[in-house]
Design an enzyme around this catalytic site. Structure first.
Site, PDB file in Angstrom:
ATOM      1  N   LYS A  11      -2.113 -66.000   6.058  1.00 50.53           N
ATOM      2  CA  LYS A  11      -1.236 -65.049   5.348  1.00 50.53           C
ATOM      3  C   LYS A  11      -0.007 -64.648   6.191  1.00 50.53           C
ATOM      4  CE  LYS A  11      -4.923 -63.167   2.426  1.00 50.53           C
ATOM      5  NZ  LYS A  11      -5.494 -61.920   1.851  1.00 50.53           N
ATOM      6  N   TYR A  51      -3.342 -64.752  -7.841  1.00 47.29           N
ATOM      7  CA  TYR A  51      -4.197 -63.560  -7.760  1.00 47.29           C
ATOM      8  C   TYR A  51      -4.408 -62.907  -9.129  1.00 47.29           C
ATOM      9  CZ  TYR A  51      -4.400 -63.475  -2.633  1.00 47.29           C
ATOM     10  OH  TYR A  51      -4.666 -63.750  -1.312  1.00 47.29           O
ATOM     11  N   ASN A 114      -4.717 -59.087   6.017  1.00 46.92           N
ATOM     12  CA  ASN A 114      -5.995 -59.475   6.626  1.00 46.92           C
ATOM     13  C   ASN A 114      -6.032 -60.953   7.037  1.00 46.92           C
ATOM     14  OD1 ASN A 114      -6.283 -60.575   4.097  1.00 46.92           O
ATOM     15  ND2 ASN A 114      -8.289 -59.690   3.673  1.00 46.92           N
ATOM     16  N   GLU A 128      -8.290 -73.528  -6.845  1.00 47.12           N
ATOM     17  CA  GLU A 128      -7.248 -73.087  -5.904  1.00 47.12           C
ATOM     18  C   GLU A 128      -6.600 -74.278  -5.185  1.00 47.12           C
ATOM     19  OE1 GLU A 128      -9.276 -68.699  -5.121  1.00 47.12           O
ATOM     20  OE2 GLU A 128      -9.191 -70.119  -3.461  1.00 47.12           O
TER      21      GLU A 128
HETATM   22  P1  CMP Z   1      -8.097 -62.138  -0.505  1.00 45.67           P
HETATM   23  O1  CMP Z   1      -9.348 -62.846  -0.064  1.00 45.67           O
HETATM   24  O2  CMP Z   1      -6.833 -62.864  -0.312  1.00 45.67           O
HETATM   25  O3  CMP Z   1      -8.259 -61.753  -2.058  1.00 45.67           O
HETATM   26  C1  CMP Z   1      -7.643 -60.601  -2.625  1.00 45.67           C
HETATM   27  C2  CMP Z   1      -6.942 -59.774  -1.617  1.00 45.67           C
HETATM   28  O4  CMP Z   1      -6.563 -58.477  -2.026  1.00 45.67           O
HETATM   29  C3  CMP Z   1      -7.859 -59.553  -0.465  1.00 45.67           C
HETATM   30  O5  CMP Z   1      -8.006 -60.760   0.265  1.00 45.67           O
HETATM   31  C4  CMP Z   1      -7.171 -58.405   0.280  1.00 45.67           C
HETATM   32  O6  CMP Z   1      -6.296 -58.845   1.291  1.00 45.67           O
HETATM   33  C5  CMP Z   1      -6.306 -57.760  -0.802  1.00 45.67           C
HETATM   34  N1  CMP Z   1      -6.569 -56.347  -0.944  1.00 45.67           N
HETATM   35  C6  CMP Z   1      -5.661 -55.387  -0.751  1.00 45.67           C
HETATM   36  N2  CMP Z   1      -6.207 -54.177  -0.970  1.00 45.67           N
HETATM   37  C7  CMP Z   1      -7.507 -54.387  -1.306  1.00 45.67           C
HETATM   38  C8  CMP Z   1      -8.585 -53.528  -1.642  1.00 45.67           C
HETATM   39  N3  CMP Z   1      -8.456 -52.185  -1.683  1.00 45.67           N
HETATM   40  N4  CMP Z   1      -9.784 -54.107  -1.921  1.00 45.67           N
HETATM   41  C9  CMP Z   1      -9.932 -55.460  -1.890  1.00 45.67           C
HETATM   42  N5  CMP Z   1      -8.930 -56.305  -1.580  1.00 45.67           N
HETATM   43  C10 CMP Z   1      -7.724 -55.770  -1.285  1.00 45.67           C
END
Ligand code: CMP
Length: 140
Positions: A11, A51, A114, A128
């Protein structure tokens, strides 16, 4: 055990801090092989579609803004049990809850920034992977 493929994204928080190589080293040392990889700037439309399952969530707009805030590295990882293995390597979504030594414990800034995304099932991995890669771009 079955050889599987999973989809991964390094990311914008990680590309900004020049961590692509360190994150790939975690995958490779764990036996996963990078069989396709490209660095792209995601458009808003691409991030919204990717997403889409989260479109009703309060964090959706912030997530799309973050994922388009800089380059990402999209990847296909291959290996035994690759989907589950990659999820173990990444650690919990929220880095404050991620096990020590996982990518998110090592590198992530917060639940949004993250550092990595990984598919949550073989079915979603196939969807994906096909979203970002043509078959000829994946060389196992
Ligand atoms: P990812 O695995 O990329 O899939 C969805 C993303 O939403 C997740 O990782 C997080 O980085 C992001 N995200 C941001 N805020 C939240 C939240 N409160 N709860 C869960 N995912 C979140």
């Amino acid at each position: 055990m079955a050889i599987e493929r999973t989809f991964s994204i390094i990311k914008p928080d990680a590309t900004r801090r020049n961590l692509t190589g360190k994150i790939n080293a975690v995958f490779e040392e764990a036996g996963l092989r990078v069989v396709a990889q490209k660095r792209i700037q995601m458009t808003t439309a691409q991030a919204e579609s990717f997403y889409g399952v989260h479109s009703a969530r309060g964090f959706f707009r912030d997530l799309v803004n973050f994922m388009t805030s800089g380059p990402v590295v999209v990847q296909v990882l291959e290996g035994e049990n690759a989907v589950a293995r990659n999820r173990e390597l990444m650690g919990a979504t929220d880095p404050s809850k991620a096990d020590a030594g996982t990518i998110r414990a090592l590198f992530a800034e917060n639940i949004e920034a993250n550092s990595v995304h990984g598919s949550d099932s073989p079915e979603n991995a196939a969807i994906e992977i096909a979203y970002f890669f043509a078959g000829l771009e994946i060389v196992g």
